[in-house]
Design a protein around this motif. Sequence first.
Motif, PDB file in Angstrom:
ATOM      1  N   ALA A  41       3.528  -6.010  -0.256  1.00 60.66           N
ATOM      2  CA  ALA A  41       2.624  -4.709  -0.023  1.00 60.66           C
ATOM      3  C   ALA A  41       3.426  -3.465  -0.197  1.00 60.66           C
ATOM      4  N   ALA A  42       2.903  -2.255  -0.816  1.00 66.19           N
ATOM      5  CA  ALA A  42       3.735  -1.153  -0.763  1.00 66.19           C
ATOM      6  C   ALA A  42       2.766  -0.056  -0.399  1.00 66.19           C
ATOM      7  N   ASP A  43       3.679   1.120  -0.287  1.00 62.57           N
ATOM      8  CA  ASP A  43       2.870   2.178   0.090  1.00 62.57           C
ATOM      9  C   ASP A  43       2.611   2.983  -1.312  1.00 62.57           C
ATOM     10  N   ASP A 104      -7.867  -7.289  -5.705  1.00 64.32           N
ATOM     11  CA  ASP A 104      -8.987  -6.169  -5.481  1.00 64.32           C
ATOM     12  C   ASP A 104      -7.958  -5.148  -5.138  1.00 64.32           C
ATOM     13  N   SER A 105      -6.619  -5.175  -5.217  1.00 68.79           N
ATOM     14  CA  SER A 105      -5.700  -4.159  -4.987  1.00 68.79           C
ATOM     15  C   SER A 105      -5.769  -3.062  -5.711  1.00 68.79           C
ATOM     16  N   ALA A 110      -3.730   3.950   0.052  1.00 68.55           N
ATOM     17  CA  ALA A 110      -2.491   4.334   0.992  1.00 68.55           C
ATOM     18  C   ALA A 110      -1.656   2.976   0.707  1.00 68.55           C
ATOM     19  N   SER A 111      -1.968   1.947   0.486  1.00 71.54           N
ATOM     20  CA  SER A 111      -1.217   0.632   0.647  1.00 71.54           C
ATOM     21  C   SER A 111      -1.894  -0.394  -0.406  1.00 71.54           C
ATOM     22  N   HIS A 112      -1.039  -0.938  -1.310  1.00 73.27           N
ATOM     23  CA  HIS A 112      -1.551  -1.648  -2.281  1.00 73.27           C
ATOM     24  C   HIS A 112      -0.498  -2.882  -2.436  1.00 73.27           C
ATOM     25  N   ILE A 113      -1.077  -3.951  -3.234  1.00 81.74           N
ATOM     26  CA  ILE A 113      -0.182  -5.203  -3.598  1.00 81.74           C
ATOM     27  C   ILE A 113       0.527  -4.927  -4.581  1.00 81.74           C
ATOM     28  N   SER A 117       4.047  -9.761  -7.492  1.00 84.43           N
ATOM     29  CA  SER A 117       4.708 -10.093  -6.530  1.00 84.43           C
ATOM     30  C   SER A 117       4.566 -11.402  -5.832  1.00 84.43           C
ATOM     31  N   LEU A 118       3.555 -12.166  -6.329  1.00 89.78           N
ATOM     32  CA  LEU A 118       2.945 -13.439  -5.946  1.00 89.78           C
ATOM     33  C   LEU A 118       4.116 -14.554  -5.945  1.00 89.78           C
TER      34      LEU A 118
END
Length: 134
Positions: A41-43, A104-105, A110-113, A117-118
């Motif tokens: 997860a990233a900002d 759904d990311s 503010a944050s997303h997958i 990256s799985l």
Amino acid sequence: MSGETRPTPQPRTTEDLQLRETASPPRYAKATDRPVQYVAAADRQGNVIGYVWANDEDDAAGWKVRPAGGDAAFNLGVMWVSRLHEAKLRGIAPTAALAEMVRDSDPAKASHIVPGSLRQAPSLQAVQELAAQD
């Protein structure tokens, strides 16, 4: 002052408390010794703030914050923990919850997958070690 009357105590302040045990909401297990799937997860700026991990065999899932992300990473992680709690309430398997998060990311949030990256890790400890890296 002999004509003063004292107010009668209200039952709500004098009755014995009736403590009852209640069931807590269902939660995924917090640990597993088996391999796990995980996503980063990233900002908004694209900095990895932590990892959401899952294992169906032990019905386990959780969030591992990157300490290097500081308080902001910790605070943004609340969203991912909430999403896990909601998924468990709906009876969704841990890896299905992870797949929902990926699908759904939204990078505008503010944050997303992080797309793509799985990954699979041999253990939860491996994800914890990854999160601990600077």
